[in-house]
Motif scaffolding. Structure first.
Motif, PDB file in Angstrom:
ATOM      1  N   PRO A  14       0.451  -1.197  -0.394  1.00  0.00           N
ATOM      2  CA  PRO A  14       0.339   0.209  -0.109  1.00  0.00           C
ATOM      3  C   PRO A  14       1.082   1.414   0.328  1.00  0.00           C
ATOM      4  O   PRO A  14       1.849   1.541   0.660  1.00  0.00           O
ATOM      5  CB  PRO A  14      -0.959  -0.190   1.381  1.00  0.00           C
ATOM      6  N   TRP A  15       0.642   2.486  -0.513  1.00  0.00           N
ATOM      7  CA  TRP A  15       1.213   3.780  -0.890  1.00  0.00           C
ATOM      8  C   TRP A  15       0.531   4.191   0.794  1.00  0.00           C
ATOM      9  O   TRP A  15      -0.117   4.150   1.346  1.00  0.00           O
ATOM     10  CB  TRP A  15       0.174   4.622  -1.810  1.00  0.00           C
ATOM     11  N   TRP A  61       5.677  10.969  -0.257  1.00  0.00           N
ATOM     12  CA  TRP A  61       5.611  11.927  -0.496  1.00  0.00           C
ATOM     13  C   TRP A  61       7.115  12.439  -1.270  1.00  0.00           C
ATOM     14  O   TRP A  61       6.383  12.449  -2.208  1.00  0.00           O
ATOM     15  CB  TRP A  61       4.703  13.373   0.623  1.00  0.00           C
ATOM     16  N   GLU A  62       7.531  11.871  -1.114  1.00  0.00           N
ATOM     17  CA  GLU A  62       9.034  12.170  -0.764  1.00  0.00           C
ATOM     18  C   GLU A  62       9.440  11.768  -2.457  1.00  0.00           C
ATOM     19  O   GLU A  62       9.693  12.456  -3.181  1.00  0.00           O
ATOM     20  CB  GLU A  62      10.387  12.120   0.072  1.00  0.00           C
ATOM     21  N   THR A  65      10.432  12.626  -8.378  1.00  0.00           N
ATOM     22  CA  THR A  65      10.385  12.479  -9.333  1.00  0.00           C
ATOM     23  C   THR A  65       9.230  13.148 -10.220  1.00  0.00           C
ATOM     24  O   THR A  65       9.275  13.176 -11.780  1.00  0.00           O
ATOM     25  CB  THR A  65       8.807  11.154  -9.401  1.00  0.00           C
ATOM     26  N   GLY A  66       8.741  14.122  -9.720  1.00  0.00           N
ATOM     27  CA  GLY A  66       8.189  15.475 -10.690  1.00  0.00           C
ATOM     28  C   GLY A  66       9.211  16.028 -11.142  1.00  0.00           C
ATOM     29  O   GLY A  66       8.433  17.389 -12.136  1.00  0.00           O
ATOM     30  N   PHE A  67      10.103  16.164 -11.017  1.00  0.00           N
ATOM     31  CA  PHE A  67      11.324  17.091 -11.200  1.00  0.00           C
ATOM     32  C   PHE A  67      12.052  16.636 -12.498  1.00  0.00           C
ATOM     33  O   PHE A  67      12.463  17.225 -13.174  1.00  0.00           O
ATOM     34  CB  PHE A  67      12.645  17.255 -10.507  1.00  0.00           C
ATOM     35  N   ALA A  88       6.376  20.068  -2.194  1.00  0.00           N
ATOM     36  CA  ALA A  88       5.313  19.450  -0.846  1.00  0.00           C
ATOM     37  C   ALA A  88       4.459  19.279  -0.221  1.00  0.00           C
ATOM     38  O   ALA A  88       4.176  17.735  -0.268  1.00  0.00           O
ATOM     39  CB  ALA A  88       6.619  19.471   0.136  1.00  0.00           C
ATOM     40  N   SER A  89       3.810  20.120  -0.131  1.00  0.00           N
ATOM     41  CA  SER A  89       2.301  19.926   0.332  1.00  0.00           C
ATOM     42  C   SER A  89       1.571  19.028  -0.748  1.00  0.00           C
ATOM     43  O   SER A  89       0.420  18.703  -0.344  1.00  0.00           O
ATOM     44  CB  SER A  89       1.725  21.428   0.376  1.00  0.00           C
ATOM     45  N   GLU A  90       1.287  19.165  -2.093  1.00  0.00           N
ATOM     46  CA  GLU A  90       1.136  18.952  -3.230  1.00  0.00           C
ATOM     47  C   GLU A  90       1.373  17.249  -2.554  1.00  0.00           C
ATOM     48  O   GLU A  90       0.384  16.188  -3.073  1.00  0.00           O
ATOM     49  CB  GLU A  90       1.142  19.095  -4.137  1.00  0.00           C
TER      50      GLU A  90
END
Length: 201
Positions: free
Chosen positions: A20-21, A26-27, A32-34, A52-54
């Motif tokens: 499970p996630w 979140w990190e 990977t968002g970069f 980070a909040s998103e």
């Protein structure tokens, strides 16, 4: 707490384990968002700069296999517990027995067979546990890795959506792939003797 015994655990195979996630994942999502090239291949767009909040908010929404918009998010780990990415089981229409699978693997872990191994687990789950009948996918024509992966898993190319995606100043084609339960059973029949889950053979 006693250490978990994974010998007969459905959610793993010889290479990867799904879990499970967790909110604390979140990190991984944030980092990977970069990778803009990865985002373009997976989401067909350039996302706004990650925050980070998103990432924390999303992780909270999908933790512990909560279903969000028909999607269930799993973390992908090596058998040594290294978090390499995430994979999503997406129930499209249960009445018609259709579903999809999406995954995103951190760049440093790509090309090691983790993606195809994780896909095999969710395909088995969809076809053999949920009674679903077809798994579909659309892939950007330039995403050679994903095209190769789907073909290895036995998907058929069902069509081509011409110039349906606008990205980076030009239009791109999408390839439509499909895998029915009948095709799936045929594709695993040759390797059934090697399977850890022989009850489905």
């Amino acid at each position: 707490m006693r250490e978990a015994a994974y010998e007969n655990y459905f959610w793993q195979n010889e290479k990867i384990r799904l879990r499970p996630w967790r909110e604390e994942d979140w990190e991984c999502l944030y980092n990977t968002g970069f990778d803009t090239s990865l985002g373009r291949l997976a989401g067909y767009r350039v996302s706004f700069p990650p925050t980070a909040s998103e990432a924390k908010e999303y992780s909270k929404e999908v933790e512990n296999c909560k279903t969000k918009d028909g999607r269930t998010v799993f973390a992908m780990e090596t058998l040594d517990g290294v978090h390499v990415g995430r994979i999503i089981f997406s129930l499209d229409e249960e009445r018609h027995g259709t579903f999809g699978i999406g995954l995103r693997i951190a760049k440093e872990y790509q090309g090691k067979g983790y993606g195809i191994s994780a896909m095999k687990i969710l395909l088995q789950y969809g076809f053999m546990e949920r009674r679903l009948n077809k798994c579909s996918a659309t892939v950007l024509e330039t995403n050679e890795g994903s095209i190769k992966l789907h073909k290895k898993l036995g998907y058929d190319q069902e069509g081509l959506l011409k110039e349906s995606i606008y990205m980076n100043g030009s239009y791109h084609n999408e390839i439509c792939f499909g895998l029915t339960k009948t095709m799936y059973l045929k594709s695993i029949s040759n390797t059934c003797e090697k399977s850890e889950h022989r009850e489905y053979c």
